[in-house]
Every structure is written in C-alpha cells, then in structure tokens.
Design an enzyme around this catalytic site. Sequence first.
Site, mmCIF file in Angstrom:
data_model
loop_
_atom_site.group_PDB
_atom_site.id
_atom_site.type_symbol
_atom_site.label_atom_id
_atom_site.label_comp_id
_atom_site.label_asym_id
_atom_site.label_seq_id
_atom_site.Cartn_x
_atom_site.Cartn_y
_atom_site.Cartn_z
ATOM 1 N N GLY A 175 3.265 11.028 5.953
ATOM 2 C CA GLY A 175 3.193 11.283 7.202
ATOM 3 C C GLY A 175 2.094 10.247 8.349
ATOM 4 C CG ASN A 200 3.238 4.547 8.576
ATOM 5 O OD1 ASN A 200 2.954 2.976 9.224
ATOM 6 N ND2 ASN A 200 3.054 4.103 7.748
ATOM 7 C CG MET A 208 9.626 7.657 -0.488
ATOM 8 S SD MET A 208 8.962 5.493 -0.057
ATOM 9 C CE MET A 208 8.832 4.815 -0.959
ATOM 10 C CB ILE A 260 19.097 3.816 -1.981
ATOM 11 C CG1 ILE A 260 17.562 3.413 -2.137
ATOM 12 C CG2 ILE A 260 19.817 2.633 -1.398
ATOM 13 C CD1 ILE A 260 18.179 2.671 -3.636
ATOM 14 C CG ASN A 283 13.023 1.330 6.292
ATOM 15 O OD1 ASN A 283 12.379 2.542 6.490
ATOM 16 N ND2 ASN A 283 12.644 0.143 5.605
ATOM 17 C CG HIS A 319 9.536 -3.568 3.494
ATOM 18 N ND1 HIS A 319 9.871 -1.816 1.747
ATOM 19 C CD2 HIS A 319 9.369 -4.211 2.698
ATOM 20 C CE1 HIS A 319 9.525 -2.525 0.831
ATOM 21 N NE2 HIS A 319 9.870 -4.072 1.343
ATOM 22 C CG ASP A 337 13.201 -1.959 0.840
ATOM 23 O OD1 ASP A 337 13.224 -1.502 1.894
ATOM 24 O OD2 ASP A 337 12.782 -2.186 0.003
ATOM 25 C CD GLU A 367 2.762 1.132 5.574
ATOM 26 O OE1 GLU A 367 3.747 0.600 5.197
ATOM 27 O OE2 GLU A 367 2.630 2.079 5.686
#
Length: 215
Positions: A15, A17, A107, A109, A127, A129, A169, A198
């Site tokens: 976390g 980000n 993480m 899909i 998202n 990436h 992605d 990021e």
Amino acid sequence: MSPPKKITVVVSGSGSNLQALIDAANTSRLPNVQFVRVLSDRKDAFGLQRAGKADIQTKVHSIVPYKHLPDTLEDVASSPRRKAYDADLAKMILQDQPDIVIFAGFMRIVTPSFLAPLAKAGVPIINLHPSLHGDLVGAHCIEDAWEEFRQGRREKTGVMVHYVIEEVDLGEPILQREVLIEGCGSLDELKQKIHATEHPTLVEATRLVLERQCT
Ligand code: GRF
C-alpha cells in the site's frame, strides 16, 4: 465549494501507493477528496494498516469463502468462482457510492461481473501498472524488464495508470512515465525507482480523472 470526491482504494499488499494518495489528499496535488473505504482481498495487506492509521474505513473481501465454487483459469470471465467474487466486490464498493475506484496494487484480474455494475453506475476504475502501455503485462513486469535489460535487450520501462477494462493491463492510459533502467545496479534498485515514479503518477492521474468529472 463542491462536495469532496469520494475515493475507494483497493489493495493487495504494502500500500505504498495508497500512502501516496493519503499524503497528497486535500493538498493542491489532490484537492477536495474523501476516502470512503480501502478494500483488500488479503487480510494481512499492510495497506489496511495504513488506512486504519489514516482513519479510513476498511473491508477485507477474501476469495476463501468462494473456494467451493469451480474456478476456470483458461476462461476467467466464465469462472463461477470469479463471477461470484467479483459481483460481491462490486456490490460492496457501490454501497459507498464512490466517484472513483483506484486499484493500487490490487493483484486480482477482474471480470465483467465486476466491471458491468460499476460501468452502469458510471464509476470509473483506474489501475496502476508498472510498465508502459502495451509493453509488458501481468504480475512480473518489473522482473521481466530487469531480465531483458540484463540481456541487453531493453533500456527503459515505465509506469502507467489506465482505465480498467476486461483485457488485463490494456485499458486506455491516463498517464504514463518512462523509467530508465540504466544506473540501477540490481532488481531491487529498479523496483525502488519504479515505486518512486509510481507514487506521484498515481496521484496526478487520480486528479486528472476527477477533474474530468467536473467538466
Ligand atoms: C505496484 O508496483 C503496482 O504497480 C503493482 O503493485 C505494486 C503495489 O505496490 N500493481 P504498493 O502495494 O502500492 O506498495
């Protein structure tokens, strides 16, 4: 002033980000926002502790209770397990009526069972990436970029924030930043360089998406 834009963040891990978003919130870099919830698929995600420390509501949405349902790896969208998990994730998120959903190191899909209800409610999902658009995809982009660099086949990689679509992605990019690999002496150093890129990229992309909603 207009009411604050409501943000839901979804994480799976450290976390850092999420922390960047928390630190930028209600400064000129990310004005007039409110975190309505941080969700995680993992109860041990450190991001949940960061959220708690910032007095943000949290919720764990684990895959474990869905394990009795069949999973289809080849056709993710038709997997009963993923459909049920994703439909419930969408319900949980929509209860908070967010203006944006941010996957910050989430993480998993997601399938149309998640995407369709959010699209119907008009809530964008973005998202983060660790690669440039259309370059590397999947969960090991930093490792893959490092390996190609070591083999003399790559000089740069990057980070991207994009809208989430069914193709993993590959959604429309909102913001991208190149990262030169030269100067990194190890995979760890490259990871650090990517994370440092990021953090401001995610903050700026979030602001851009929220500004688009105001116009
Ligand atoms: C980031 O590198 C992001 O690009 C990837 O997962 C990582 C999450 O890092 N999808 P953190 O949990 O925000 O520290």
